[in-house]
Design a protein around this motif. Structure first.
Motif, short mmCIF file in Angstrom:
data_model
loop_
_atom_site.label_atom_id
_atom_site.label_comp_id
_atom_site.label_asym_id
_atom_site.label_seq_id
_atom_site.Cartn_x
_atom_site.Cartn_y
_atom_site.Cartn_z
N TYR A 120 20.07 11.95 -13.94
CA TYR A 120 21.32 12.55 -14.41
C TYR A 120 22.45 12.14 -13.47
CZ TYR A 120 19.40 15.61 -18.02
OH TYR A 120 18.81 16.08 -19.17
N VAL A 121 23.62 11.90 -14.05
CA VAL A 121 24.79 11.56 -13.24
C VAL A 121 25.92 12.54 -13.51
CG1 VAL A 121 24.23 9.11 -13.09
CG2 VAL A 121 25.65 9.92 -14.98
N GLN A 122 26.74 12.73 -12.51
CA GLN A 122 27.88 13.64 -12.60
C GLN A 122 29.16 12.93 -12.17
OE1 GLN A 122 26.17 16.80 -10.04
NE2 GLN A 122 26.60 18.16 -11.76
N VAL A 123 30.23 13.22 -12.85
CA VAL A 123 31.53 12.64 -12.51
C VAL A 123 32.06 13.29 -11.23
CG1 VAL A 123 33.89 12.29 -13.31
CG2 VAL A 123 32.01 12.26 -14.94
N ARG A 124 32.58 12.47 -10.34
CA ARG A 124 33.17 13.04 -9.13
C ARG A 124 34.52 13.69 -9.47
NH1 ARG A 124 37.42 10.22 -7.27
NH2 ARG A 124 37.56 7.99 -7.75
#
Length: 252
Positions: free
Chosen positions: A219-223
């Motif tokens: 999973y990736v998250q926007v900074r």
């Protein structure tokens, strides 16, 4: 065994990573921002990894100056700058860089580092385990909530279309801008032909047909502070055509 010899052995035993960033008509201050985020990324892993940064100019008409490239060359020990003569699209720019990448591991993402750095480190850990040839960033709900409406609708619709038309895809969310792979994954990436938005999808469709290639995801998250541009209707129409092209090609 003298200290100098031991130091040389340790240096030569480092793992290698190519970090690839496409760039097109950037805003003022981009070079300082890139250096800031790259420095933060490499700091906890620089003892283990020898990192080469590839910056690929996708035929920018403005925003990139010799002084900025010289600045990055002075700051980054292994920095390679490539230029396409005309704007062709992110896929074409990345393929140009991949032709030159020789490291064991390769990660590509946008030059402004839109994802939190922990995501890239997690991706690198999965690649380092050598249990996966390709690791894909998968966007969570927080990511979609930050997209402009037209882009959000297109992204979610594409994900649904992948379920319907490409059931063998291990990762149905194909369009996140953070992906990593080894040289086996690179060989598949270089088989892609689409220059624009859906080159990511084409890559993963090709990978799904290569049974010897193992694909995993994180999973990736926007900074914080990242803002996404909207999609033009012309772009959506073009990418729907590219989708049909990928589907027809994969069906043969």
């Amino acid at each position: 065994m003298n200290d100098k010899f031991v130091s040389t052995i340790m240096k030569n035993s480092k793992l290698t990573l190519d970090l690839v960033h496409p760039i097109y008509n950037p805003k003022k201050g981009w070079a300082e921002d890139l250096w800031f985020y790259f420095s933060a990324f490499q700091k906890p892993i620089q003892e283990e990894f020898e990192i080469t940064l590839y910056l690929v100019n996708d035929g920018s008409s403005h925003g990139i100056h010799v002084s900025e490239i010289d600045f990055l060359k002075s700051k980054i020990q292994k920095f390679i700058y490539l230029e396409l003569p005309i704007n062709q699209g992110k896929g074409a720019a990345l393929r140009e860089a991949m032709k030159n990448c020789q490291s064991e591991f390769i990660i590509y993402t946008d030059f402004d580092y839109p994802y939190i750095l922990e995501n890239a480190w997690d991706m690198l850990d999965k690649l380092k385990s050598r249990e996966s040839d390709i690791v894909v960033g998968v966007r969570d709900e927080q990511y979609y909530d930050q997209l402009p409406m037209r882009r959000k609708i297109f992204s979610l619709s594409l994900k649904l279309m992948n379920y319907l038309f490409f059931p063998k895809l291990k990762v149905k969310d194909t369009q996140s801008g953070l992906k990593g792979f080894n040289q086996k994954g690179k060989s598949i990436f270089l088989k892609t032909q689409i220059n624009a938005f859906l080159f990511d999808m084409e890559f993963l469709v090709l990978a799904s047909k290569a049974h010897e290639v193992k694909t995993d995801w994180i999973y990736v998250q926007v900074r914080e502070g990242v803002h996404f541009s909207s999609m033009k209707l012309k772009t959506i129409v073009t990418e729907l055509f590219n989708f049909s092209k990928i589907w027809m090609t994969s069906s043969n």
